[in-house]
Design a protein around this motif. Structure first.
Motif, PDB file in Angstrom:
ATOM      1  N   MET A   1       0.856  -1.191   0.000  1.00  0.00           N
ATOM      2  CA  MET A   1       0.000   0.000   0.000  1.00  0.00           C
ATOM      3  C   MET A   1       0.892   1.241   0.000  1.00  0.00           C
ATOM      4  O   MET A   1       1.703   1.432   0.900  1.00  0.00           O
ATOM      5  N   ASP A   2       0.750   2.095  -0.997  1.00  0.00           N
ATOM      6  CA  ASP A   2       1.542   3.315  -1.097  1.00  0.00           C
ATOM      7  C   ASP A   2       1.061   4.331  -0.069  1.00  0.00           C
ATOM      8  O   ASP A   2      -0.134   4.506   0.159  1.00  0.00           O
ATOM      9  N   GLN A   3       2.005   5.010   0.568  1.00  0.00           N
ATOM     10  CA  GLN A   3       1.691   6.023   1.552  1.00  0.00           C
ATOM     11  C   GLN A   3       2.311   7.345   1.162  1.00  0.00           C
ATOM     12  O   GLN A   3       3.428   7.382   0.655  1.00  0.00           O
ATOM     13  N   HIS A   4       1.547   8.419   1.400  1.00  0.00           N
ATOM     14  CA  HIS A   4       2.064   9.765   1.190  1.00  0.00           C
ATOM     15  C   HIS A   4       2.099  10.455   2.538  1.00  0.00           C
ATOM     16  O   HIS A   4       1.061  10.634   3.186  1.00  0.00           O
ATOM     17  N   VAL A   5       3.283  10.835   3.001  1.00  0.00           N
ATOM     18  CA  VAL A   5       3.446  11.469   4.309  1.00  0.00           C
ATOM     19  C   VAL A   5       3.261  12.979   4.167  1.00  0.00           C
ATOM     20  O   VAL A   5       3.915  13.627   3.354  1.00  0.00           O
ATOM     21  N   HIS A   6       2.359  13.530   4.971  1.00  0.00           N
ATOM     22  CA  HIS A   6       2.096  14.968   4.973  1.00  0.00           C
ATOM     23  C   HIS A   6       2.848  15.677   6.091  1.00  0.00           C
ATOM     24  O   HIS A   6       3.309  16.813   5.927  1.00  0.00           O
ATOM     25  N   ILE A   7       2.923  15.050   7.260  1.00  0.00           N
ATOM     26  CA  ILE A   7       3.590  15.631   8.429  1.00  0.00           C
ATOM     27  C   ILE A   7       4.368  14.525   9.118  1.00  0.00           C
ATOM     28  O   ILE A   7       3.869  13.405   9.262  1.00  0.00           O
ATOM     29  N   ASP A   8       5.580  14.828   9.536  1.00  0.00           N
ATOM     30  CA  ASP A   8       6.369  13.891  10.335  1.00  0.00           C
ATOM     31  C   ASP A   8       7.170  14.742  11.313  1.00  0.00           C
ATOM     32  O   ASP A   8       8.174  15.351  10.947  1.00  0.00           O
ATOM     33  N   GLU A   9       6.696  14.816  12.561  1.00  0.00           N
ATOM     34  CA  GLU A   9       7.292  15.712  13.538  1.00  0.00           C
ATOM     35  C   GLU A   9       7.563  14.974  14.844  1.00  0.00           C
ATOM     36  O   GLU A   9       6.784  14.121  15.258  1.00  0.00           O
ATOM     37  N   VAL A  10       8.648  15.341  15.502  1.00  0.00           N
ATOM     38  CA  VAL A  10       8.916  14.903  16.867  1.00  0.00           C
ATOM     39  C   VAL A  10       8.428  16.001  17.803  1.00  0.00           C
ATOM     40  O   VAL A  10       8.806  17.173  17.650  1.00  0.00           O
ATOM     41  N   ILE A  11       7.578  15.620  18.750  1.00  0.00           N
ATOM     42  CA  ILE A  11       7.002  16.576  19.688  1.00  0.00           C
ATOM     43  C   ILE A  11       7.812  16.519  20.982  1.00  0.00           C
ATOM     44  O   ILE A  11       7.975  15.454  21.579  1.00  0.00           O
ATOM     45  N   ALA A  12       8.311  17.644  21.407  1.00  0.00           N
ATOM     46  CA  ALA A  12       9.196  17.708  22.564  1.00  0.00           C
ATOM     47  C   ALA A  12       8.479  17.285  23.842  1.00  0.00           C
ATOM     48  O   ALA A  12       7.249  17.383  23.950  1.00  0.00           O
ATOM     49  N   PRO A  13       9.228  16.829  24.831  1.00  0.00           N
ATOM     50  CA  PRO A  13       8.627  16.539  26.134  1.00  0.00           C
ATOM     51  C   PRO A  13       7.874  17.756  26.671  1.00  0.00           C
ATOM     52  O   PRO A  13       8.327  18.889  26.509  1.00  0.00           O
ATOM     53  N   LYS A  14       6.699  17.503  27.242  1.00  0.00           N
ATOM     54  CA  LYS A  14       5.881  18.524  27.913  1.00  0.00           C
ATOM     55  C   LYS A  14       5.199  19.490  26.933  1.00  0.00           C
ATOM     56  O   LYS A  14       4.572  20.458  27.380  1.00  0.00           O
ATOM     57  N   ALA A  15       5.273  19.258  25.625  1.00  0.00           N
ATOM     58  CA  ALA A  15       4.739  20.201  24.640  1.00  0.00           C
ATOM     59  C   ALA A  15       3.352  19.798  24.155  1.00  0.00           C
ATOM     60  O   ALA A  15       2.930  18.646  24.273  1.00  0.00           O
ATOM     61  N   GLY A  16       2.649  20.762  23.566  1.00  0.00           N
ATOM     62  CA  GLY A  16       1.377  20.508  22.907  1.00  0.00           C
ATOM     63  C   GLY A  16       1.548  20.466  21.402  1.00  0.00           C
ATOM     64  O   GLY A  16       2.593  20.878  20.862  1.00  0.00           O
ATOM     65  N   TRP A  17       0.518  19.967  20.706  1.00  0.00           N
ATOM     66  CA  TRP A  17       0.560  19.857  19.244  1.00  0.00           C
ATOM     67  C   TRP A  17      -0.861  19.730  18.737  1.00  0.00           C
ATOM     68  O   TRP A  17      -1.746  19.216  19.438  1.00  0.00           O
ATOM     69  N   SER A  18      -1.103  20.193  17.514  1.00  0.00           N
ATOM     70  CA  SER A  18      -2.430  20.055  16.909  1.00  0.00           C
ATOM     71  C   SER A  18      -2.303  20.083  15.399  1.00  0.00           C
ATOM     72  O   SER A  18      -1.332  20.613  14.848  1.00  0.00           O
ATOM     73  N   CYS A  19      -3.294  19.509  14.721  1.00  0.00           N
ATOM     74  CA  CYS A  19      -3.351  19.594  13.263  1.00  0.00           C
ATOM     75  C   CYS A  19      -4.741  19.193  12.786  1.00  0.00           C
ATOM     76  O   CYS A  19      -5.531  18.599  13.526  1.00  0.00           O
ATOM     77  N   ARG A  20      -5.008  19.534  11.551  1.00  0.00           N
ATOM     78  CA  ARG A  20      -6.248  19.125  10.886  1.00  0.00           C
ATOM     79  C   ARG A  20      -5.961  17.869  10.071  1.00  0.00           C
ATOM     80  O   ARG A  20      -4.957  17.774   9.369  1.00  0.00           O
ATOM     81  N   LEU A  21      -6.868  16.898  10.172  1.00  0.00           N
ATOM     82  CA  LEU A  21      -6.813  15.691   9.357  1.00  0.00           C
ATOM     83  C   LEU A  21      -7.991  15.691   8.410  1.00  0.00           C
ATOM     84  O   LEU A  21      -9.131  15.899   8.838  1.00  0.00           O
ATOM     85  N   ASP A  22      -7.734  15.484   7.144  1.00  0.00           N
ATOM     86  CA  ASP A  22      -8.823  15.297   6.188  1.00  0.00           C
ATOM     87  C   ASP A  22      -9.346  13.873   6.289  1.00  0.00           C
ATOM     88  O   ASP A  22      -8.617  12.948   6.689  1.00  0.00           O
ATOM     89  N   ALA A  23     -10.599  13.681   5.935  1.00  0.00           N
ATOM     90  CA  ALA A  23     -11.193  12.349   5.970  1.00  0.00           C
ATOM     91  C   ALA A  23     -10.322  11.371   5.195  1.00  0.00           C
ATOM     92  O   ALA A  23      -9.893  11.649   4.075  1.00  0.00           O
ATOM     93  N   GLY A  24     -10.013  10.237   5.817  1.00  0.00           N
ATOM     94  CA  GLY A  24      -9.183   9.225   5.190  1.00  0.00           C
ATOM     95  C   GLY A  24      -7.721   9.301   5.557  1.00  0.00           C
ATOM     96  O   GLY A  24      -6.988   8.327   5.370  1.00  0.00           O
ATOM     97  N   GLN A  25      -7.274  10.446   6.074  1.00  0.00           N
ATOM     98  CA  GLN A  25      -5.881  10.548   6.506  1.00  0.00           C
ATOM     99  C   GLN A  25      -5.682   9.812   7.827  1.00  0.00           C
ATOM    100  O   GLN A  25      -6.616   9.616   8.607  1.00  0.00           O
TER     101      GLN A  25
END
Length: 209
Positions: A1-25
């Motif tokens: 199965m082919d995959q297309h990566v949109h975001i690849d991030e390391v989130i630091a200790p104690k940090a917050g993070w957010s993003c929008r996901l489209d249906a199917g992602q």
């Protein structure tokens, strides 16, 4: 199965993070060093007054724990996300998020970093605030419940490299806190980084669009 990566991030200790996901992602959350809780909220992206509902998710599933196959329901009875892969097998729905106030009440110490402040920081980026924080999921956190109703946050079951994968069933906003907790085992008393990967499977796009 082919995959297309949109975001690849390391989130630091104690940090917050957010993003929008489209249906199917897909969102893959990786516990890089093990024993690291990840507090998690989800909202319908274009109408965030519809959001993850812990009670309905538990009632429909008949379980207070989440694992592969679990569906995360909104307060409007819609499935926001599905857990499609999980290397741990059990994630918490009842422990909630830490805050300065709860740390003070439980441990006599407010703590400088906490999940509620992380949530507030990320929600503000999307025009949301304190009233939009609801009962959250805690990925990788162990909160067993005994027959007499006793519950407690115990040592994590996740090892380095363990992960969970969620598929968006509609357009969603996801918000998380890489738990800063220092007074119980939620983050192994030593908060560590996590990795968040957002990707699409090419052969699923036609199914969800």
């Amino acid at each position: 199965m082919d995959q297309h990566v949109h975001i690849d991030e390391v989130i630091a200790p104690k940090a917050g993070w957010s993003c929008r996901l489209d249906a199917g992602q897909h969102l893959k959350i990786v516990d890089l060093q093990g024993a690291q809780a990840v507090d998690f909220l989800a909202y319908a992206a274009d109408r965030p007054d519809e959001r993850y509902n812990a009670a309905d998710t538990m009632k429909i599933a008949g379980s207070i724990f989440l694992t592969k196959g679990s569906k995360l329901y909104s307060d409007m009875g819609r499935v926001l996300l599905t857990i499609v892969d999980d290397s741990v097998g059990c994630h918490d729905t009842i422990g909630g998020c830490c805050s300065r106030e709860s740390n003070l009440a439980r441990y006599g110490q407010p703590g400088e970093a906490n999940c509620r402040d992380n949530f507030l920081g990320q929600l503000a980026r999307h025009g949301l605030g304190k009233r939009d924080i609801v009962a959250n999921i805690n990925f990788f956190m162990a909160v067993p419940v005994l027959p007499d109703g006793t519950m407690a946050i115990t040592d994590s079951r996740s090892n380095p490299g363990d992960y969970i994968v969620l598929r968006a069933e509609t357009d969603v906003l996801v918000v998380l806190s890489n738990c800063p907790q220092m007074f119980n085992p939620a983050a192994g008393y030593d908060p560590s980084p996590i990795r968040c990967v957002v990707y699409s499977n090419s052969d699923e796009k036609e199914m969800v669009r």
